[in-house]
Design a protein around this motif. Structure first.
Motif, PDB file in Angstrom:
ATOM      1  N   ALA A   1      43.931  31.774  16.189  1.00  0.00           N
ATOM      2  CA  ALA A   1      44.144  30.774  16.954  1.00  0.00           C
ATOM      3  C   ALA A   1      42.783  30.416  17.730  1.00  0.00           C
ATOM      4  N   VAL A   2      42.460  28.894  17.848  1.00  0.00           N
ATOM      5  CA  VAL A   2      41.402  28.443  18.454  1.00  0.00           C
ATOM      6  C   VAL A   2      41.624  27.385  19.363  1.00  0.00           C
ATOM      7  N   CYS A   3      41.444  27.379  20.679  1.00  0.00           N
ATOM      8  CA  CYS A   3      41.623  26.150  21.450  1.00  0.00           C
ATOM      9  C   CYS A   3      40.425  25.551  22.113  1.00  0.00           C
ATOM     10  N   GLU A   4      40.181  24.298  22.080  1.00  0.00           N
ATOM     11  CA  GLU A   4      39.262  23.533  22.861  1.00  0.00           C
ATOM     12  C   GLU A   4      39.659  22.306  23.334  1.00  0.00           C
ATOM     13  N   GLY A   5      39.522  22.285  24.594  1.00  0.00           N
ATOM     14  CA  GLY A   5      40.035  21.094  25.402  1.00  0.00           C
ATOM     15  C   GLY A   5      41.461  20.978  25.019  1.00  0.00           C
ATOM     16  N   ASP A   6      42.108  20.038  24.628  1.00  0.00           N
ATOM     17  CA  ASP A   6      43.515  19.704  24.434  1.00  0.00           C
ATOM     18  C   ASP A   6      43.845  20.078  23.105  1.00  0.00           C
ATOM     19  N   GLN A   7      42.879  20.613  22.113  1.00  0.00           N
ATOM     20  CA  GLN A   7      42.998  20.534  20.647  1.00  0.00           C
ATOM     21  C   GLN A   7      43.323  22.365  20.357  1.00  0.00           C
ATOM     22  N   GLU A   8      44.266  22.429  19.667  1.00  0.00           N
ATOM     23  CA  GLU A   8      44.593  24.074  19.397  1.00  0.00           C
ATOM     24  C   GLU A   8      44.727  23.946  17.633  1.00  0.00           C
TER      25      GLU A   8
END
Length: 95
Positions: free
Chosen positions: A39-46
């Protein structure tokens, strides 16, 4: 082998979200035979990618009672939108 690609726009996360995510990840490996889970999150994106031996394993995982609760909470509280793709891995190579 199959992969489930989950892409979401995060609305809000809280302590319950993190607890649920950890519990479901453990359950996926221990009960449903998940092969890998990233799982990777960047800003409001997952983006989450999980790997499975069969579509049946994915189906039974999706229908797990705790997973169904998490899906409902995701729709109501944690995500403003999401998309799920199930793909078959036809070829793989590694370095």
């Amino acid at each position: 082998m199959f992969a489930v690609i989950f892409r979401a726009t995060v609305k809000e996360t809280d302590s319950e979200y993190r607890i649920m995510a950890n519990k479901l990840r453990k359950l996926a490996f221990e009960t449903y035979g998940c092969l890998d889970f990233v799982a990777v999150c960047e800003g409001d994106q997952e983006i989450t990618i999980s790997y499975w031996e069969s579509k049946m394993a994915i189906k039974t995982w999706k229908e797990n009672a705790e997973h169904l609760i998490a899906q409902e909470l995701g729709q109501k509280r944690w995500y403003s939108s999401y998309n799920v793709q199930i793909v078959e891995v036809k070829h793989e190579y590694r370095f």
